[in-house]
Structures are given as C-alpha cells and as structure tokens.
Design an enzyme around this catalytic site. Structure first.
Site, PDB file in Angstrom:
ATOM      1  N   ARG A  69      -6.333 -45.948  -7.806  1.00 50.20           N
ATOM      2  CA  ARG A  69      -4.879 -45.852  -7.800  1.00 50.20           C
ATOM      3  C   ARG A  69      -4.315 -46.548  -9.026  1.00 50.20           C
ATOM      4  O   ARG A  69      -4.872 -47.518  -9.526  1.00 50.20           O
ATOM      5  CB  ARG A  69      -4.310 -46.514  -6.540  1.00 50.20           C
ATOM      6  N   TYR A 197      -7.497 -38.340  -8.623  1.00 49.55           N
ATOM      7  CA  TYR A 197      -8.206 -39.329  -7.822  1.00 49.55           C
ATOM      8  C   TYR A 197      -7.510 -39.736  -6.529  1.00 49.55           C
ATOM      9  O   TYR A 197      -6.354 -40.180  -6.544  1.00 49.55           O
ATOM     10  CB  TYR A 197      -8.485 -40.611  -8.644  1.00 49.55           C
ATOM     11  N   LYS A 206      -1.602 -42.539   1.036  1.00 47.13           N
ATOM     12  CA  LYS A 206      -0.756 -43.675   0.694  1.00 47.13           C
ATOM     13  C   LYS A 206       0.689 -43.233   0.390  1.00 47.13           C
ATOM     14  O   LYS A 206       1.651 -43.897   0.764  1.00 47.13           O
ATOM     15  CB  LYS A 206      -1.349 -44.450  -0.488  1.00 47.13           C
ATOM     16  N   HIS A 226      -0.587 -50.663   6.537  1.00 45.80           N
ATOM     17  CA  HIS A 226      -1.931 -50.501   5.953  1.00 45.80           C
ATOM     18  C   HIS A 226      -2.939 -51.204   6.859  1.00 45.80           C
ATOM     19  O   HIS A 226      -3.469 -52.257   6.525  1.00 45.80           O
ATOM     20  CB  HIS A 226      -1.918 -51.129   4.543  1.00 45.80           C
ATOM     21  N   SER A 248      -6.664 -53.383  -0.027  1.00 49.72           N
ATOM     22  CA  SER A 248      -7.664 -52.382  -0.387  1.00 49.72           C
ATOM     23  C   SER A 248      -9.007 -53.049  -0.692  1.00 49.72           C
ATOM     24  O   SER A 248      -9.057 -54.068  -1.378  1.00 49.72           O
ATOM     25  CB  SER A 248      -7.188 -51.602  -1.603  1.00 49.72           C
ATOM     26  N   CYS A 250     -10.984 -54.694   1.203  1.00 53.55           N
ATOM     27  CA  CYS A 250     -11.170 -56.026   1.797  1.00 53.55           C
ATOM     28  C   CYS A 250     -11.694 -55.954   3.227  1.00 53.55           C
ATOM     29  O   CYS A 250     -11.605 -56.933   3.975  1.00 53.55           O
ATOM     30  CB  CYS A 250      -9.873 -56.825   1.733  1.00 53.55           C
ATOM     31  N   ASP A 277      -7.501 -47.216   8.080  1.00 57.75           N
ATOM     32  CA  ASP A 277      -6.688 -47.499   6.887  1.00 57.75           C
ATOM     33  C   ASP A 277      -5.183 -47.557   7.159  1.00 57.75           C
ATOM     34  O   ASP A 277      -4.489 -48.353   6.556  1.00 57.75           O
ATOM     35  CB  ASP A 277      -6.966 -46.432   5.815  1.00 57.75           C
ATOM     36  N   ARG A 376     -16.246 -43.410  -3.522  1.00 60.04           N
ATOM     37  CA  ARG A 376     -15.795 -43.222  -2.137  1.00 60.04           C
ATOM     38  C   ARG A 376     -16.514 -42.068  -1.447  1.00 60.04           C
ATOM     39  O   ARG A 376     -17.064 -41.179  -2.094  1.00 60.04           O
ATOM     40  CB  ARG A 376     -14.291 -42.902  -2.145  1.00 60.04           C
TER      41      ARG A 376
END
Ligand code: GTP
Ligand code: SPV
Ligand code: MN
Length: 592
Positions: A69, A197, A206, A226, A248, A250, A277, A376
């Site tokens: 991002r 991406y 998001k 989130h 993100s 974590c 998420d 990912r």
C-alpha cells in the site's frame, strides 16, 4: 446484466473516460473465472502452479515498484479539509477528479473493462453493502472473486437502488509518480490508478470496507474496524468471540487461526476464525456489540507462515489460491517463501522474476529474500479448516472483548485491561507500533497507529475518536477492552513471549476477566494480570520472565506521554476533551 440505471449511467460515463475496447460483466460463474485464468496465463500475467500439489493455484508477480500500500499517495477528498483531518492526505474533490481524470483518460484503450458487482457481507443482508469495481486487471477480478461475494446474486440483491460504492481502477502504466488511491466519501466513490497491488486495487478491502465504511459507520451509527474476529470454544461447548485490532503485518491472521497449545487442546479448547482483517460492528437488539466479517477470503502475509506458526493458514492455501510475489520453485512448479521451511528451492525464481540463489540469503539483508516481505496469498475463507460455522450468519457474532495491540520492543506489557469503555477508547487512541513491509516506506520505526486504523480512517481522526466514545454510550453491554504486545524483546532482540498458539493463554485470561473470575493488579495504565493467572503450563518460560513481560516501566511510559501529546496536537482540536483528560490522568498516575 442489470437494469439499474444508476449503475448503467455511471459505467457509461467511466467507459467514455477510459475508452476500453470492450466491457465484460463478471457474473461469478466458475466458467467465466476459468476462462479468465486461462487468459491471464496465456499473457504471462499469472502462472499456473502444480495441479497435483496445489490444485487451482496461481502465481502472480507485481511490478517491482508496486509491492505494498502507498499511504503517501492515498487521499481522502472531502469538500471541507477538516472533514479529512490532519492525519489523512487531502485534496479538494474537484481537484482530485480533474487530476485523476487526466490519468484515467483513455487508460483502458486496447484493454477490457471488467465490471465486478460485489457485496461486502452476506449477499442481501441488511448489514451488507454493495460495490461495483471497474478494472482493467484480470488479477484484480480473480482476487475480488476470492475476497468478496461477486456476481449475478449481488446484482439481483442490489435491484434499482442508487446506493452503491463506485470503484474505478486502471493499471495505466504503473507509474509510481502518478499512482493515486483516492476516496470521495461524500460521493461513495473510489478511484485508484497506476497500481496493481493488493490494498491499492482490491477496492472492496481497505478502500471500501474501512475508509468509506468508517465514514458511513459514523453517519449511520456503527463501526468499521481493522480487526480480526475469532471464536473460542470452551470445554463446556460454549463459544465466546473476541475482536482484535493490530496494525498491518502484526499478527491478525495468525491470531484468528491459532491452534491451542497441546494441554488446552486436550482440555477441549478450540478456536474458530470469523475474520482475519476487517470487522463491521453494530449494536444488537440484545444491547451487545455484534461483529461481522465483510470479506469472503484472506489476503494474508506469506513470509513466516508455516506448519508450526499457522498450519490453518497453510492448509487454506493448498487449493484455489493466488500467490503474489513469492518464490517460484521451478523443480516442481510450487511456491516458497522465507519461513515456510528450512529447504529453500535450489532451482528457483525470486519475486522479481530473476533466478534466485538461496545460498546468498542473509536474514539481515531484505534484498536477498526470494519472496518479498509483503508477499501474500489470496485464499478462500471456505477452504480454512477452522472457519467458524457462524461465518455466513448475517447477524455476525456477539463480542465479549476487544483487543488492541502492536509491535513494541519495550514499553507495552504482554497484556493489560482498560478500566472501562472510555479508558479503553483512550488505550486504542494511543496505540503505537513499529512499521512493517505492508506499506511502502521505512520498516521498524515506532509510530502512533490509533486502533490500527491510522491508514484506514476515512475522515478526521479526532472525530473518529469521538465516534468511539459515542458508540460506548450506545452499547448497554459493551465488550471489555484490552491491550496486548506479543513482541517484547530481550536485550539481544529476541522475542520473549512465544506468541502464536500460546497467545490463547492470554485470551483465556481476558475471558476470565470478562466473567469476573480472576482478580488483577490495578496499575497506572490499567489492570495487569497477577502472574499466576496466566497459565504457563508446558512453556519454556519461568515465572520471573512472565513477571518481566507483565511489568510496567513508568519511565518509558512517561517518555511516551510526550509523544502522545504531540500526536494529539497533530490531530488537532477535534481530539475529544475526554481523551485529553484521560491522558492527563494517566500522566498523573504514572508520576505518583
Ligand atoms: P495484515 O494482513 O497486513 O493486516 O497483517 P496481519 O495483522 O494479519 O499479520 P499476520 O498474522 O500476517 O502476521 C504478520 C507477521 O507477524 C508474520 O510474519 C507472523 O509470523 C508474525 N507474527 C504473527 N503473530 C505473531 C506472534 O504472536 N509472535 C511473533 N513473534 N510473531 C508473530
Ligand atoms: C494490510 O496492509 O493491512 C493488509 C494488506 O491487510 S492490504 O490489502 O494490502 O491492505
Ligand atoms: Mn490488514
């Protein structure tokens, strides 16, 4: 495909702007998806992987300059700048439409525009929301087919309503300097250009389910967060649900899919995943807070995922999965990433598409990685072995506890509980974490990341805090709010807490707190466990280390206070007075 004139006239307008050769509606059928996969393979956009070992799986490599991002190129475009606030980048809507309009002009010439009708949440549920994404990328279509609910059912559920999120995406020429991810919350519109991406282009994720949805949630009296959602089934058969917000990369996917340590498994504990998420939260008729996962798949971090750390995630990726920016093993046409196992492939291609020599790999030098640190997998929720049976329940699940957490090498203890909702909102607002590879920019720098939402709040951060406080007043039976830190390190930089499945030990303490079953020590920052109440059966961890993990170092907290003041000042005078008072009170308690 539709007779909805609002949708049709918008598509017509966007097609006139971007000039695609043709327009293809995505109907959600397997036949159409398969034809698109074949087309993507014929152009090299995707590589079909070993059908026996990884059935239905594909590899995709993004442009080298397009791997995460881009927060500095992400904008919230509201009429009034103060509605976007100081934490977001802002552009006036007219300016943004003009600027991006130029970039979109003719951007789909010679290309196909795909129309993706999708639902965030169960199709047709009153708590779901509908979006249409127009894109010139087959990769985006195939990812959206996994991540959201797509197709004719959605069109039917949408009917003639003018209410939908209008998403426009074009890869254009992937020019970094003209890459923009732009939100117009007043128009329910998202424009994304020059990226291919993940979070930049899968507009349901998001952009919609957090930035636009947080705006809508404030207006309509609910919350878009989130957060992962997990269920813990106890030996007596009762299942309790917890939401957790970590920044993100974590640990949300890992916590959501955790496998209990052996002794708890033997007692009968089980963990189920509802989401990894994003959570949409609303107050139920019973006065509790209910959570729904608006997504239909997982866009998870690959590196570090393995048979020990997260076997459920690994199992989820064994079929129907798109891998992005991982290592291609040419010997058996499979994939690999750092931390998968100790056998990196000898005959391999790295995420950039170059031959990769695994013997040159050096942990300290990210440029020697075969897989990008933010590589990912996109995998279907239904392929997850521990998917909750409530996953498709349109009511969602009732939440007992909300957990905040980040990566803090020092300050934050393993776990503490806030005094109440207002204090819990304060604890969320002062969250901080070391930055990760999930966003472009420096990695490992501590920054304030309130509620793990710094990059995702679609309006003024101070108003967002106020919304949290206001929601507290609307929930007769609010969840308890906790804070965790799995990432404390010793003087050599090693993680002290084992993490992963063992995090359940901490979650069980939380549930005991919710049920009033255990006491705790009231400290300046909140309630901290008595060490004997965290079950360390079978762990290679002594009581002294646990005490150390739970300790509150007043000096480092006091040093943090100054940083929090500066951050609040940066947000400005929208920060609610109640949170400023919470901060003063914290400082006072620490100084005693
Ligand atoms: P996003 O998808 O970016 O929102 O990330 P996420 O929050 O879902 O993070 P994820 O679960 O993918 O974890 C990111 C990284 O943290 C991985 O490399 C994990 O191995 C690591 N990690 C996750 N949980 C733990 C933990 O409990 N302890 C430690 N030490 N590392 C963890
Ligand atoms: C994150 O960065 O928090 C993610 C990945 O979950 S992305 O979809 O790229 O936002
Ligand atoms: Mn995320």
């Amino acid at each position: 495909m539709t007779t909805n004139k609002h949708v049709l006239s918008w598509i017509e307008e966007m097609a006139a702007l971007t000039c695609p050769d043709k327009i293809v509606w995505i109907d959600g059928s397997e036949e159409q998806a398969e034809a698109l996969r074949r087309e993507a393979c014929s152009t090299g956009e995707m590589i079909k992987l070993n059908e026996e070992k990884l059935p239905g799986c594909y590899l995709h490599r993004t442009a080298v300059n397009d791997v995460a991002r881009v927060e500095d190129r992400t904008f919230i475009c509201t009429t009034r700048k103060e509605d976007a606030g100081n934490i977001n980048n802002w552009m006036a809507p007219a300016e943004a439409y003009e600027k991006l309009g130029k970039l979109f002009k003719g951007a789909m010439k010679g290309r196909t525009m795909y129309v993706i009708p999708y639902s965030m949440g169960i199709v047709g549920s009153s708590f779901s929301k509908i979006g249409y994404e127009l894109t010139d990328s087959i990769y985006v279509v195939l990812n959206m087919l996994i991540m959201t609910r797509v197709g004719t059912d959605v069109i039917k559920a949408h009917g003639d309503s003018p209410d939908f999120v209008k998403g426009l995406h074009a890869k254009a020429d992937l020019d970094e300097k003209n890459r923009y991810i732009v939100h117009f919350p007043e128009d329910n519109t998202i424009w994304s250009v020059n990226s291919g991406y993940g979070g930049n282009v899968l507009l349901g994720k998001k952009c919609f389910a957090l930035r636009i949805a947080s705006w809508l949630g404030r207006k309509e009296g609910w919350m878009a967060e989130h957060m992962l959602i997990l269920g813990i089934e106890k030996p007596d058969g009762e299942t309790r649900y917890i939401c957790a917000a970590f920044p993100s990369a974590c640990g949300k996917t890992n916590l959501a899919m955790l496998i209990p340590p052996a002794f708890l498994r033997e007692k009968g504990y089980k963990v189920y995943t509802v989401g990894d998420d994003i959570a949409w939260l609303r107050v139920g008729e019973d006065g509790r807070l209910w959570a729904q996962n608006p997504e239909n798949g997982f866009f998870g971090v690959a590196p570090g995922t393995n048979e020990q750390s997260n076997p459920n995630a690994l199992a989820t990726t064994k079929k129907d999965t798109i891998f992005t920016n991982v290592v291609h093993n040419l010997d058996d046409n499979t994939v690999w990433w750092e931390g998968l196992d100790k056998n990196p492939p000898k005959n391999a291609v790295d995420w950039k598409g170059n031959p990769w020599d695994c013997t040159k790999y050096n942990k300290a030098d990210k440029s020697t990685c075969g897989a990008h640190p933010n590589s990912r997998f996109t995998a279907k929720a239904i392929n997850c072995p521990c998917l909750s049976k409530e996953f498709n329940n349109p009511n969602g699940v009732p939440i007992d506890a909300i957990v905040f957490g980040g990566r803090r090498a020092k300050t934050a203890p393993l776990v503490y509980q806030s005094f109440d909702w207002e204090h819990g909102s304060f604890v969320g607002s002062i969250m901080a974490s070391e930055t990760t590879a999930a966003a472009a920019g420096a990695v490992g720098v501590v920054r304030r990341d309130p509620m793990a939402m710094r990059p995702f709040v679609g309006y003024n951060m101070g108003d967002y805090f106020a919304h949290w406080l206001e929601m507290g007043g609307k929930i007769p039976h609010p969840p308890k709010i906790f804070h965790v830190n799995w990432f404390r390190t010793d003087d050599d930089g090693n993680f002290i807490w084992p993490g992963f499945g063992d995090n359940l030990r901490v979650l069980l303490w939380m549930l005991d707190r919710c049920d009033g079953k255990v006491g705790a020590e009231k400290t300046a920052i909140g309630y901290v466990p008595n060490p004997e109440d965290i079950d360390i059966t079978g762990l290679d961890l002594d009581k002294k280390t646990l005490e150390e993990l739970l300790s509150v170092d007043k000096d480092s907290w006091l040093a943090d206070i100054q940083n929090i003041r500066e951050f609040y000042a940066l947000i400005g005078d929208t920060v609610p007075a109640a949170l400023q008072e919470q901060l003063n009170a914290l400082e006072e308690r620490l100084s005693k």
